[in-house]
Design a protein around this motif. Structure first.
Motif, PDB file in Angstrom:
ATOM      1  N   ASN A  31       0.809  -1.217   0.000  1.00 42.72           N
ATOM      2  CA  ASN A  31       0.000   0.000   0.000  1.00 42.72           C
ATOM      3  C   ASN A  31       0.845   1.272   0.000  1.00 42.72           C
ATOM      4  OD1 ASN A  31      -2.179   1.669   0.036  1.00 42.72           O
ATOM      5  ND2 ASN A  31      -3.032   0.908   1.972  1.00 42.72           N
ATOM      6  N   VAL A  63      -8.254  -2.290  -0.334  1.00 34.07           N
ATOM      7  CA  VAL A  63      -7.797  -1.159   0.466  1.00 34.07           C
ATOM      8  C   VAL A  63      -8.939  -0.193   0.784  1.00 34.07           C
ATOM      9  CG1 VAL A  63      -5.344  -1.242  -0.131  1.00 34.07           C
ATOM     10  CG2 VAL A  63      -6.919  -0.036  -1.634  1.00 34.07           C
ATOM     11  N   TYR A  83      -2.847  -0.107  -8.207  1.00 36.94           N
ATOM     12  CA  TYR A  83      -4.188  -0.034  -7.635  1.00 36.94           C
ATOM     13  C   TYR A  83      -5.191  -0.226  -8.771  1.00 36.94           C
ATOM     14  CZ  TYR A  83      -2.056   1.798  -3.407  1.00 36.94           C
ATOM     15  OH  TYR A  83      -1.304   1.939  -2.279  1.00 36.94           O
TER      16      TYR A  83
END
Lengths: 232, 289, 247
Positions: free
Chosen positions: B133, B226, B205
């Motif tokens: 992340n 996420v 992402y």
């Protein structure tokens, strides 16, 4: 590596367990491809012979288009057939879009130029003298043709194999004009694409082995036919 | 002589195959075999244009046979992006649509190209990203997360195929007044499955529908959810008929039946049950009006 | 004696160039007619016209006194002749199959074919090659198959276009000797195109010299060779320097 072994295992499982869906898809693939190549041969062989043995006005232009057609991307063929078969298209009344017939049409479009052009090349290499000799032996036109076809068996079967290779490997057009409909137009290549997009790599891999086996079997049969009985 | 016989056998084989193909439409499916026992009129054909997510999740493999059996209809499911599905409807190349891009759908309905417009089900979009992340996004606010992604120029993988998911993603960028361009913004032009795989390889992402994510999660061990749960992330599916008054070849009778079938409470139960066994949760939820 | 084939005011043109211009020409039964001349004189074209394999540009061709319509040669007539060229042009198949082909095309019964092929294989001394692929033969062997293939149909006229010229000398001599024996026994009428004086002198009994598409001299072979006229002398005398005539 693990995936590869999984794939092979799964392929065996699918075949041995007689998975009905896989069997139906494989059978359809075989049918569609064989019909396509059969029709391509029935049209392409005489056309190739005509182009190879005779000279007429417009022959070179026709040959040029056929040679360009050898490189016709299947998706382009698919797009054309789709537009032709749309309900609003010129052949819309036949409601053929998303049917096996549509796939056959697209596959003929991509394989016919290959069969025709390679046949033409083979026949063009026959010398004038050979033609004269065969005629002088007392052959009618038909008999001459039969002799030539027998003589060029190897080249003709190579042309058919090349066409078949194109047809069985083709996916773009089959997806577009067939729509990958289960039990109707889902063939091995489109299933593989779908399973990959679903993330089922093992199934995709297993199907790829089945596809390769089918291709291998057919090509082996044709090769056998091509190479048999060569006397020394 | 032997050679002649060989040719003859091969030719006969091809003819056999050819004749067998004459009635492909009815011979292949197991469902068709059942039909044979009970003599029925030949089924009518109906084209359903839908999104890849409904097919790839396996939902249609459950619903379509149910519908076919009840109504003696042969459904031709064409799974494409929402954009293409809507376009097929507008051109009259399909009879019924099942899609998930409300803003774009509204245009089609307002233009009179589709009628009998009904909400069917929903699930949600989620933002998945690399386990590390790098952009540090979390929570349920997708707009804030997108802004953070653009600011940090973390790799973002987009469908780029005019699908419902792609339209959703573009809507969020527009709402935040961001024009996503540059090296960090990757457009695949492919389906959800492939796009997720690209994201996993590139550690990027990606906005995805939950159903596809659940089906593919096993192959995507570098990615995790996420951002999820915000109201902006709702993914609503609608069903609609192509307007038969605009195109004379449209099968409106079966299309209407299909719309009614989709919003029928029995079907709705099946939708909500779907996936519970395999994933421990529903992939789609009832959401009729 | 009535001629088998007769040319009447024949011309043959290709791309506006006159290749042949022959007021009259005949093939008579039983003769071994030589056609000789320098390269490009039109010998091969004349042979093809005589064998009804090429259409003349103008003039008439008669078979046994009857005019044969141009471009519409009956198959039965074409099948009375056969031809052997410089290249053997054999087909991919056994020697047996190659020799049999003329009979196969004429739909002869299999037993007859078998018998005849065996006979002609024997005559040409190639019985041991019957089962070999014809494409793997030596030059001499291939030419024997070629000649046997032409002879087996027992043609009314056998046309030969330099069938020996590609062979090495010993092979050529042996084959010509055998061939002469065979054709004399079979009493086949033959037309033989060559540019080689030795071959002509050995095989033929009548000779036509053709230069620039015209027949400049014809008559019994020894007489033509010994007494060339003003048009043929330059061509024949070149040859005679290396090949003093002695029969």
């Amino acid at each position: 590596m693990e995936l590869l072994i999984d794939g092979i295992k799964k392929a065996f499982d699918m075949i041995l367990s007689g998975d009905r869906e896989v069997f139906a898809i494989t059978w359809l693939t075989l049918k569609v491809c064989l019909i396509s190549i059969l029709i391509s041969t029935l049209i392409g062989l005489p056309l190739g012979i005509l182009l190879g043995l005779t000279r007429f006005k417009g022959r070179r232009i026709l040959l040029l288009f056929i040679n360009i057609g050898m490189g016709l991307p299947p998706v382009v063929a698919g797009l054309w057939i789709t537009m032709l078969l749309w309900r609003s298209g010129p052949l819309g009344d036949l409601t053929l879009l998303y049917s096996p017939t549509a796939i056959v049409m697209a596959q003929i479009l991509v394989s016919l130029p290959i069969v025709t052009s390679l046949t033409c090349t083979a026949f063009q290499q026959i010398s004038e003298k050979m033609l004269l000799q065969i005629k002088a032996l007392g052959a009618t036109r038909m008999q001459t043709l039969i002799i030539l076809i027998k003589q060029l068996k190897i080249a003709i079967l190579a042309a058919i194999m090349a066409g078949f290779g194109r047809v069985i490997a083709e996916v773009g057009a089959a997806m577009m004009v067939g729509g990958n409909i289960l039990g109707d137009t889902r063939i091995l290549t489109t299933t593989i694409v779908m399973e990959v997009s679903k993330g089922n790599f093992d199934i995709a891999l297993a199907l790829s082995f089945i596809l390769l086996s089918v291709a291998l079997l057919i090509t082996a049969a044709l090769t056998f036919l091509q190479q048999r009985k060569r006397i020394s | 002589m032997l050679r002649k016989r060989y040719f003859a056998v091969l030719f006969a084989l091809m003819l056999l195959v050819l004749s067998a193909c004459g009635n492909t439409d009815t011979k292949d499916t197991a469902a068709a075999k059942e039909k044979k026992t009970a003599p029925k009129p030949a089924p009518t054909e109906m084209i359903l244009a839908t999104t890849t997510s409904t097919q790839d999740s396996g939902l249609l493999d459950v619903l379509v046979p149910m519908f076919e059996k009840e109504n003696n209809v042969k459904v031709k499911t064409i799974a494409v992006g929402t954009g293409q599905a809507l376009e097929m409807g507008t051109k009259g190349e399909a009879d019924v649509l099942l899609v998930h891009a409300p803003a774009a759908e509204k245009e089609v309905v307002d233009a009179g190209n589709a009628i009998n417009y009904k909400r069917v089900m929903y699930n949600d979009f989620i933002l998945v990203g690399p386990k590390e992340n790098p952009a540090g996004v979390s929570g349920d606010d997708i707009k804030a997360a997108f802004k953070k992604l653009a600011d940090s120029k973390a790799t973002f993988v987009s469908r780029g195929d005019d699908s419902g998911t792609h339209k959703k993603e573009l809507g969020i960028w527009t709402a935040e007044n961001i024009k996503p361009t540059g090296d960090w913004y990757v457009s695949t032009g492919q389906g959800m499955g492939q796009t997720l795989q690209v994201a996993a390889e590139k550690k990027g992402y990606v906005l995805t529908d939950r159903a596809t994510w659940l089906a593919q999660e096993k192959n995507l061990d570098t990615l995790q959810i996420v951002v999820e749960g915000g109201k902006d992330l709702m993914n609503i599916y609608h069903v609609m008929q192509v307007n038969p008054e605009k195109h004379d070849k449209v099968n409106s009778k079966d299309a209407e039946k299909f719309v009614n079938f989709m919003i029928d409470s029995k079907t709705q139960d099946v939708i909500e049950e779907f996936g519970k066994k395999e994933y421990g949760q529903s992939l789609f939820f009832k959401y009729t009006e | 004696m009535n001629p088998l084939v007769e040319l009447n005011n024949i011309t043959y043109k290709a791309q506006n160039k006159t290749i042949l211009d022959i007021p009259e020409f005949q093939i008579c039964a039983g003769e071994f007619l030589g056609i000789m001349g320098p390269n490009g004189a039109g010998k091969s074209t004349l042979l093809k016209v005589l064998a009804f394999l090429e259409n003349q540009s103008s003039g008439a061709i008669l078979y046994r006194g009857e005019v044969i319509p141009k471009g519409n040669v009956p198959l039965e007539l074409r099948r009375k002749f056969s031809i052997a060229l410089q290249q053997s042009l054999l087909l991919d198949g056994t020697v047996f199959h190659n020799i049999a082909i003329g009979l196969t095309l004429r739909k002869m019964p299999k037993t007859v074919i078998k018998e005849k092929v065996a006979h002609w294989l024997e005559l040409f001394g190639i019985s041991h090659l019957a089962k070999k692929n014809a494409l793997y033969l030596s030059g001499g062997e291939a030419q024997r198959v070629n000649l046997a293939r032409a002879m087996i149909i027992e043609p009314e006229i056998l046309f030969l276009d330099e069938p020996f010229s590609a062979l090495d000398f010993p092979t050529k001599i042996k084959l010509m000797e055998d061939f002469k024996g065979i054709i004399e026994t079979a009493r086949t009428t033959a037309v033989f195109v060559s540019h080689d004086l030795m071959e002509i002198n050995y095989l033929t009994n009548r000779l036509a010299i053709i230069v620039n598409g015209e027949v400049k001299q014809s008559g019994p072979t020894p007489r033509v060779l010994e007494h060339p006229n003003s048009s043929t002398a330059s061509f024949l005398n070149e040859w005679k320097k290396f090949y003093p005539l002695a029969r």
